[in-house]
Scaffold this motif. Structure first.
Motif, short mmCIF file in Angstrom:
data_model
loop_
_atom_site.label_atom_id
_atom_site.label_comp_id
_atom_site.label_asym_id
_atom_site.label_seq_id
_atom_site.Cartn_x
_atom_site.Cartn_y
_atom_site.Cartn_z
N THR A 70 -15.57 27.81 -32.10
CA THR A 70 -14.89 28.58 -33.14
C THR A 70 -15.62 28.41 -34.47
O THR A 70 -16.56 27.62 -34.59
CB THR A 70 -13.44 28.10 -33.31
OG1 THR A 70 -13.47 26.73 -33.76
CG2 THR A 70 -12.66 28.19 -32.01
N VAL A 71 -15.16 29.16 -35.47
CA VAL A 71 -15.71 29.04 -36.82
C VAL A 71 -15.66 27.58 -37.27
O VAL A 71 -16.66 27.00 -37.72
CB VAL A 71 -14.92 29.92 -37.81
CG1 VAL A 71 -15.25 29.55 -39.26
CG2 VAL A 71 -15.20 31.39 -37.55
N LYS A 72 -14.50 26.97 -37.13
CA LYS A 72 -14.30 25.59 -37.55
C LYS A 72 -15.24 24.64 -36.81
O LYS A 72 -15.84 23.74 -37.40
CB LYS A 72 -12.84 25.21 -37.32
CG LYS A 72 -12.34 24.05 -38.14
CD LYS A 72 -10.82 23.96 -38.03
CE LYS A 72 -10.29 22.90 -38.99
NZ LYS A 72 -8.81 22.85 -38.96
N GLN A 73 -15.37 24.85 -35.51
CA GLN A 73 -16.20 23.96 -34.69
C GLN A 73 -17.68 24.15 -34.99
O GLN A 73 -18.45 23.19 -34.95
CB GLN A 73 -15.91 24.22 -33.20
CG GLN A 73 -14.52 23.77 -32.77
CD GLN A 73 -14.13 24.30 -31.41
OE1 GLN A 73 -14.71 25.29 -30.91
NE2 GLN A 73 -13.14 23.68 -30.79
N GLU A 76 -10.49 30.52 -39.21
CA GLU A 76 -10.98 29.23 -38.73
C GLU A 76 -11.11 29.15 -37.21
O GLU A 76 -12.04 28.52 -36.68
CB GLU A 76 -10.03 28.10 -39.18
CG GLU A 76 -9.91 27.95 -40.69
CD GLU A 76 -8.75 28.73 -41.26
OE1 GLU A 76 -8.40 29.78 -40.67
OE2 GLU A 76 -8.19 28.31 -42.29
N ASN A 77 -10.18 29.79 -36.50
CA ASN A 77 -10.14 29.65 -35.05
C ASN A 77 -10.75 30.84 -34.31
O ASN A 77 -10.64 30.95 -33.09
CB ASN A 77 -8.69 29.43 -34.59
CG ASN A 77 -8.10 28.15 -35.17
OD1 ASN A 77 -8.74 27.10 -35.14
ND2 ASN A 77 -6.89 28.24 -35.71
N ALA A 78 -11.39 31.72 -35.05
CA ALA A 78 -12.06 32.86 -34.41
C ALA A 78 -13.40 32.43 -33.83
O ALA A 78 -14.04 31.48 -34.32
CB ALA A 78 -12.28 33.97 -35.44
N LYS A 91 -20.21 36.20 -39.84
CA LYS A 91 -21.09 35.28 -39.10
C LYS A 91 -22.06 34.58 -40.05
O LYS A 91 -22.29 33.37 -39.94
CB LYS A 91 -21.88 36.05 -38.03
CG LYS A 91 -21.05 36.53 -36.86
CD LYS A 91 -21.88 37.43 -35.95
CE LYS A 91 -21.01 38.09 -34.89
NZ LYS A 91 -21.75 39.13 -34.13
N GLN A 92 -22.60 35.35 -41.00
CA GLN A 92 -23.53 34.72 -41.94
C GLN A 92 -22.80 33.74 -42.85
O GLN A 92 -23.38 32.71 -43.24
CB GLN A 92 -24.27 35.79 -42.75
CG GLN A 92 -25.48 35.26 -43.51
CD GLN A 92 -26.50 34.60 -42.60
OE1 GLN A 92 -26.34 33.44 -42.18
NE2 GLN A 92 -27.54 35.34 -42.26
N ARG A 93 -21.55 34.01 -43.17
CA ARG A 93 -20.77 33.05 -43.97
C ARG A 93 -20.56 31.75 -43.21
O ARG A 93 -20.58 30.66 -43.80
CB ARG A 93 -19.43 33.68 -44.37
CG ARG A 93 -19.57 34.76 -45.42
CD ARG A 93 -18.27 35.49 -45.69
NE ARG A 93 -18.50 36.58 -46.62
CZ ARG A 93 -18.39 36.48 -47.95
NH1 ARG A 93 -18.03 35.33 -48.49
NH2 ARG A 93 -18.63 37.51 -48.72
#
Length: 337
Positions: free
Chosen positions: A98-101, A134-136, A146-148
């Motif tokens: 995920t984003v967070k991971q 966060e969980n996406a 994605k770049q962020r």
């Protein structure tokens, strides 16, 4: 902060050798956004690999934050690399995370405790504008999002230098601008030194303080962005500058004009706001027509170009051009029929 001294990088040997980076000298100050621009094959990608230590120069020195990258021990090289992070054109995210991971990954490798990791990751998510995502997973994100994530991940270990390798090339213009605004904000808030590799002059114009123009492995021109826009010297630099200072269709418009003298005016900073044209018309008995005009904004100030058609007696036109010079407006006669 970053210094390249007489840097060369050759691939191959003998007659087949390729000098990808040829006698490059650069000084990049701490806290600035430094752009390196060139077309494909200019040597940009090799240069950035020299900066992050993935390549060693054939000769010359690369020094970053006090570390001489080609001669330090493996331990010192690892220390140096911790001060340098990188974002990429195609994001290089872990698709099963995920984003967070994804953002947490470099902190896990560094052995940071879970509570500290979570605090840091939440701060970075807020910083790059991804609150609520966060969980996406990467497959659920837009290119800009994605770049962020890539930017947040690059900032996780608190680097001193951020290398951007064509970081906006895969994005649409609107998204590109939003990512450039984010990089500017990060530079200002964190004092981070950013080195940006690109082939797009719009990127250089929008956020860079300084620029180096590369061609065939050489740096052919350097300076502040405003200086380079005002007085480009190398032919390739003039091509890049014209991309953002001359509206499309300029050549066609000029080609279909009747007789007259064509003059290109260059305004810098406060001059872009002054009524120079009105003064010209009032002072001299000549006909003045605007062919094309454009104003660009750089980190160092505004830069404007104006192409005029002047019709009248030769002596009066010469006096009008001399008057423009006296007003501090750089002029260039680009056509005379």
């Amino acid at each position: 902060m970053i210094q390249l001294t007489d840097v060369n990088k050759k691939f191959g040997a003998g007659a087949n050798a390729i000098n990808a980076v040829d006698q490059v000298n650069l000084d990049i100050e701490e806290g600035e956004i430094f752009g390196i621009i060139g077309y494909s094959g200019a040597g940009k990608s090799t240069l950035i690999r020299l900066l992050n230590g993935l390549e060693k120069p054939s000769s010359g020195t690369v020094t970053i934050a006090g570390y001489e990258m080609s001669s330090v021990s493996n331990k010192k090289l690892r220390e140096a690399r911790q001060k340098i992070s990188m974002i990429f054109q195609h994001f290089n995210l872990l698709w099963s995370r995920t984003v967070k991971q994804n953002i947490s990954f470099p902190l896990e490798i560094a052995g940071i405790k879970k509570t500290e990791r979570e605090k840091k990751v939440n701060e970075l998510i807020e910083l790059v504008g991804l609150k609520g995502r966060e969980n996406a997973y990467p497959s659920e994100l837009s290119g800009g999002q994605k770049q962020r994530v890539g930017i947040a991940r690059a900032l996780a270990n608190d680097p001193e230098v951020l290398l951007c390798d064509e970081a906006t090339s895969a994005l649409d213009p609107e998204t590109t601008d939003s990512i450039l605004d984010l990089l500017t904000s990060i530079n200002e808030r964190l004092g981070l030194t950013i080195v940006l590799i690109t082939h797009e002059m719009h990127v250089i114009r929008k956020i860079c303080h300084q620029v180096a123009v590369m061609e065939a492995g050489k740096v052919v021109e350097t300076g502040s962005v405003l200086e380079v826009f005002q007085s480009p010297e190398a032919p390739i630099t003039k091509r890049f500058v014209s991309q953002v200072t001359e509206p499309s269709g300029t050549e066609q418009a000029i080609a279909h004009l009747p007789t007259g003298t064509l003059v290109k005016l260059v305004f810098v900073g406060e001059r872009t706001e002054q009524p120079v044209l009105a003064s010209l018309i009032r002072t001299f008995p000549i006909e003045v027509s605007i062919v094309q005009g454009n104003i660009s904004h750089t980190k160092g100030g505004a830069y404007g170009t104006l192409i005029l058609q002047l019709i009248g007696h030769e002596k009066e036109i010469e006096e009008a051009i001399a008057h423009l010079h006296e007003q501090g407006v750089r002029t260039e006669v680009i056509g005379n029929d």
